[in-house]
Design a protein around this motif. Structure first.
Motif, short mmCIF file in Angstrom:
data_model
loop_
_atom_site.label_atom_id
_atom_site.label_comp_id
_atom_site.label_asym_id
_atom_site.label_seq_id
_atom_site.Cartn_x
_atom_site.Cartn_y
_atom_site.Cartn_z
N PHE A 189 0.73 -1.30 -0.03
CA PHE A 189 0.04 -0.03 0.11
C PHE A 189 0.84 1.16 -0.28
O PHE A 189 1.89 1.44 0.75
N MET A 190 0.50 2.45 -0.92
CA MET A 190 1.14 3.51 -1.12
C MET A 190 0.43 4.78 -0.39
O MET A 190 -0.56 5.26 -0.69
N PRO A 191 1.04 5.17 0.69
CA PRO A 191 0.52 6.49 1.19
C PRO A 191 0.68 7.72 0.38
O PRO A 191 1.32 7.36 -0.85
N THR A 192 -0.08 8.90 0.55
CA THR A 192 0.30 10.08 -0.48
C THR A 192 0.76 11.16 0.31
O THR A 192 0.88 11.35 1.61
N LEU A 193 1.46 12.02 -0.30
CA LEU A 193 2.23 13.23 -0.02
C LEU A 193 1.14 14.15 0.82
O LEU A 193 0.04 14.31 0.36
N LEU A 194 1.70 14.63 2.19
CA LEU A 194 0.90 15.32 3.08
C LEU A 194 -0.36 14.65 3.64
O LEU A 194 -1.17 15.29 4.46
N GLN A 228 5.54 13.94 5.00
CA GLN A 228 6.29 15.30 4.42
C GLN A 228 7.13 14.93 3.30
O GLN A 228 7.35 15.88 2.43
N MET A 229 7.69 13.70 3.11
CA MET A 229 8.57 13.33 1.61
C MET A 229 8.21 11.98 1.49
O MET A 229 7.78 10.90 2.42
N LEU A 230 8.04 11.80 0.17
CA LEU A 230 7.89 10.28 -0.16
C LEU A 230 8.72 10.31 -1.77
O LEU A 230 8.46 11.10 -2.70
N LYS A 231 9.68 9.57 -1.92
CA LYS A 231 10.20 9.21 -2.93
C LYS A 231 10.75 7.83 -3.15
O LYS A 231 10.88 6.83 -2.13
N SER A 232 11.33 7.56 -4.14
CA SER A 232 12.02 6.18 -4.39
C SER A 232 13.25 6.11 -3.89
O SER A 232 14.15 7.33 -3.55
N ASN A 233 13.76 4.88 -3.38
CA ASN A 233 14.98 4.88 -2.53
C ASN A 233 16.17 4.91 -3.56
O ASN A 233 17.12 5.13 -3.16
N GLU A 234 15.96 4.35 -4.90
CA GLU A 234 16.85 4.27 -5.95
C GLU A 234 16.46 5.19 -7.23
O GLU A 234 15.24 5.46 -7.59
N GLU A 235 17.37 5.49 -7.93
CA GLU A 235 17.11 6.26 -9.04
C GLU A 235 17.02 5.62 -10.35
O GLU A 235 17.62 5.62 -11.35
N ARG A 236 15.94 4.62 -10.29
CA ARG A 236 15.44 3.82 -11.43
C ARG A 236 13.90 3.68 -11.33
O ARG A 236 13.61 3.37 -10.09
N PRO A 237 13.38 3.60 -12.13
CA PRO A 237 11.89 3.62 -12.33
C PRO A 237 11.24 2.03 -11.63
O PRO A 237 10.05 2.23 -11.31
N ASP A 238 12.04 1.10 -11.68
CA ASP A 238 11.56 -0.35 -11.16
C ASP A 238 12.00 -0.54 -9.77
O ASP A 238 12.13 -1.69 -9.17
N SER A 239 12.54 0.62 -8.92
CA SER A 239 12.91 0.09 -7.76
C SER A 239 11.49 -0.29 -7.04
O SER A 239 10.58 0.22 -6.97
N ASN A 240 11.75 -0.98 -6.06
CA ASN A 240 10.75 -1.86 -5.33
C ASN A 240 10.80 -1.26 -3.65
O ASN A 240 10.01 -1.66 -2.88
N LEU A 241 11.51 -0.09 -3.58
CA LEU A 241 11.64 0.41 -2.08
C LEU A 241 11.50 1.74 -2.31
O LEU A 241 11.92 2.42 -3.34
N ALA A 242 10.76 2.45 -1.24
CA ALA A 242 10.41 3.88 -1.11
C ALA A 242 10.85 4.34 0.08
O ALA A 242 10.73 3.90 1.19
#
Length: 278
Positions: free
Chosen positions: A209-214, A239-253
């Motif tokens: 499940f993915m939460p949303t910013l703010l 406050q912040m939500l981003k990928s853990n790696e600089e690639r589109p298929d990253s499975n960690l956030a």
């Protein structure tokens, strides 16, 4: 009905502001009176009659439960709708609130729809007409949406999808360095990267499940103190939500939660947790 008067009582400034925002969205003509804790709330209610009380549970000087019990001893407030707004969704806390004659129970985090449904339900329970400006397109019906009934029923009732998830912490203790982040529609388990009195930085699987910013959230932590499990529950927002790696298929956030609670007892528990975590 005349202009609606609503009391918002919470020791956290940001949470008071959030609740007042929802009130203004749904009841634009309402008059809002706020207080920073239960004691200040009592002073407010002694001089200002209101039509609805929205009150936090955990506050310094006087808790929401103590204020509720006092309210129900006042002849002019015996039938005033009182909604407890808190992250304490444990069954034993809900039962205490019911015994103190709470009107309903709104568990953080919640969204605007859930907020409005609870107010409608409380008004209906007390025979108060809801202003036309705040009418729901589909008024809540049935037992499934009643969090008090769900939590106190003997059957294994499950809240509807549009209800705030009301549950205890997982039966298995959370491992050290892990946290549960709960939103109004789901939850995730994070591995802690950083934790202090202001915020939490964690990593989680983006496939879940993915939460949303703010988004408004509640953070659950556990730690041991002399063979006793301590629970820390902090309210905040993403406050912040981003990928853990600089690639589109990253499975960690990576998720950063900024805390809104100002309760000194909660901050003391966070400090103790940080001391054990580091």
């Amino acid at each position: 009905m005349a202009v609606l008067k609503i009391a918002v009582i919470d020791d956290a400034t940001m949470i008071r502001d959030l609740i007042k925002k929802f009130v203004r969205q749904n009841f634009p003509e309402a008059k809002i009176f706020d207080a920073v804790n239960g004691q200040a709330g009592m002073t407010l209610l002694k001089r200002q009659p209101v039509d609805l009380i929205l009150c936090d549970w955990e506050m310094p000087e006087m808790s929401g439960e103590e204020l509720l019990r006092w309210v129900r001893t006042q002849e002019n407030m015996l039938d005033t709708p009182f909604i407890m707004v808190t992250s304490r969704g444990d069954k034993e806390f809900v039962i205490k609130a019911i015994e103190a004659k709470v009107s309903d129970y709104l568990v953080k985090p919640f969204n605007n729809k859930q907020f409005l449904e609870k107010i409608h339900r409380a008004f209906k329970k007390h025979g108060i007409q809801v202003p036309e400006s705040a009418l729901l397109s589909k008024p809540p019906t049935g037992r499934g949406g009643d969090s008090l009934a769900v939590l106190t029923a003997h059957s294994s009732a499950v809240p509807k999808a549009n209800e705030s998830p009301v549950k205890n912490l997982p039966k298995k203790p959370l491992p050290k360095g892990a946290a549960i982040v709960r939103t109004s529609s789901g939850e995730i388990k994070c591995a802690l990267k950083q934790l202090d009195l202001k915020s939490m930085l964690g990593v989680f699987k983006a496939s879940t499940f993915m939460p949303t910013l703010l988004e408004q959230v509640s953070l659950d932590l556990e730690f041991s103190r002399r063979d006793e499990q301590k629970i820390v529950r902090m309210n905040g927002f993403v406050q912040m939500l981003k990928s853990n790696e600089e690639r589109p298929d990253s499975n960690l956030a990576i998720l950063k939660v900024f805390f809104m609670d100002e309760d000194p007892q909660k901050r003391a528990l966070i400090s103790e947790y940080v001391g054990q975590f580091n």
